[in-house]
Design a protein around this motif. Sequence first.
Motif, PDB file in Angstrom:
ATOM      1  N   TYR A  59     -33.987  14.673  -2.032  1.00  0.00           N
ATOM      2  CA  TYR A  59     -33.342  14.369  -0.735  1.00  0.00           C
ATOM      3  C   TYR A  59     -31.740  15.069  -0.638  1.00  0.00           C
ATOM      4  CZ  TYR A  59     -30.550  12.070   2.637  1.00  0.00           C
ATOM      5  OH  TYR A  59     -29.797  11.786   3.787  1.00  0.00           O
ATOM      6  N   GLY A  60     -31.417  15.511   0.455  1.00  0.00           N
ATOM      7  CA  GLY A  60     -30.030  15.921   0.697  1.00  0.00           C
ATOM      8  C   GLY A  60     -30.057  15.642   2.167  1.00  0.00           C
ATOM      9  N   GLY A  61     -28.695  15.228   2.552  1.00  0.00           N
ATOM     10  CA  GLY A  61     -28.197  14.813   3.889  1.00  0.00           C
ATOM     11  C   GLY A  61     -27.866  15.753   4.630  1.00  0.00           C
ATOM     12  N   ASN A  62     -27.266  16.987   3.998  1.00  0.00           N
ATOM     13  CA  ASN A  62     -26.813  17.873   4.893  1.00  0.00           C
ATOM     14  C   ASN A  62     -26.776  19.394   4.007  1.00  0.00           C
ATOM     15  OD1 ASN A  62     -24.635  18.300   2.915  1.00  0.00           O
ATOM     16  ND2 ASN A  62     -23.715  16.753   3.950  1.00  0.00           N
ATOM     17  N   GLU A  63     -26.539  20.405   4.632  1.00  0.00           N
ATOM     18  CA  GLU A  63     -26.945  21.614   3.897  1.00  0.00           C
ATOM     19  C   GLU A  63     -26.225  21.953   2.434  1.00  0.00           C
ATOM     20  OE1 GLU A  63     -26.668  26.527   4.451  1.00  0.00           O
ATOM     21  OE2 GLU A  63     -25.759  25.333   5.916  1.00  0.00           O
ATOM     22  N   ALA A  64     -25.159  21.298   2.311  1.00  0.00           N
ATOM     23  CA  ALA A  64     -24.565  21.572   0.989  1.00  0.00           C
ATOM     24  C   ALA A  64     -25.310  20.623  -0.139  1.00  0.00           C
ATOM     25  CB  ALA A  64     -23.152  21.104   1.045  1.00  0.00           C
ATOM     26  N   GLU A  65     -25.655  19.255   0.532  1.00  0.00           N
ATOM     27  CA  GLU A  65     -26.309  18.373  -0.253  1.00  0.00           C
ATOM     28  C   GLU A  65     -27.916  18.976  -0.784  1.00  0.00           C
ATOM     29  OE1 GLU A  65     -26.526  14.438   1.060  1.00  0.00           O
ATOM     30  OE2 GLU A  65     -24.268  14.401   1.065  1.00  0.00           O
ATOM     31  N   LEU A  66     -28.374  19.547   0.383  1.00  0.00           N
ATOM     32  CA  LEU A  66     -29.602  20.196  -0.253  1.00  0.00           C
ATOM     33  C   LEU A  66     -29.528  21.270  -0.884  1.00  0.00           C
ATOM     34  CD1 LEU A  66     -30.857  20.238   3.844  1.00  0.00           C
ATOM     35  CD2 LEU A  66     -31.938  18.802   1.889  1.00  0.00           C
ATOM     36  N   ARG A  67     -28.370  22.227  -0.952  1.00  0.00           N
ATOM     37  CA  ARG A  67     -28.394  23.447  -1.804  1.00  0.00           C
ATOM     38  C   ARG A  67     -28.075  22.741  -3.243  1.00  0.00           C
ATOM     39  NH1 ARG A  67     -29.062  27.589   0.361  1.00  0.00           N
ATOM     40  NH2 ARG A  67     -28.961  27.928   2.674  1.00  0.00           N
ATOM     41  N   GLN A  68     -27.277  21.750  -3.378  1.00  0.00           N
ATOM     42  CA  GLN A  68     -27.173  21.166  -4.706  1.00  0.00           C
ATOM     43  C   GLN A  68     -28.531  20.485  -5.117  1.00  0.00           C
ATOM     44  OE1 GLN A  68     -24.280  21.562  -6.577  1.00  0.00           O
ATOM     45  NE2 GLN A  68     -25.426  20.746  -8.237  1.00  0.00           N
TER      46      GLN A  68
END
Length: 166
Positions: A59-68
């Motif tokens: 899970y990621g909530g936005n692009e930065a979190e998805l990349r991480q």
Amino acid sequence: MPANPLAAGEAWCVDLDGVVAPFTLDPAAVPTCTVDVGTEIFVAALSVECSTVEEPPFYGGNEAELRQCVRDLDVLQGDLTVTVDGEPIPLTPVESPLLRLDLPEDNLLGVPAQQALSVASGLVALLQPLSPGTHEIVTTGTGTVLGDFTNVTTIVVEPGRWSTHH
């Protein structure tokens, strides 16, 4: 049950505008792809994906979190080899752009119909056209983010035919 061949555990060969990509989520579902002479083969040796609709660790909530998220899943960990007819091939690490997914009802992820965001990363290779005959692509992973596995894909290049895509 979703009408997606991957959800059913089937192997399939996707034609990406003249480049064939064998895919399966189940190592027991061995893909066999029959291609024309001159067809390149896209090998996704290992890939992971994170989205705005999956549970952690995907899970990621936005692009930065998805990349991480995809970086934390680390496709580079462990030992991964791909051979074509017994010869090792080099793999290239890749990361997708931000993807916008329109998830229908009864989708592969088992979530309500909605638009989701996703980022994927993986280790891939683009094989130049193979000679006519039967070829074996073997992917072996040990200690990878997906555990230990061996996937075997058979590519049948039909002699006497020329790809219409080149």
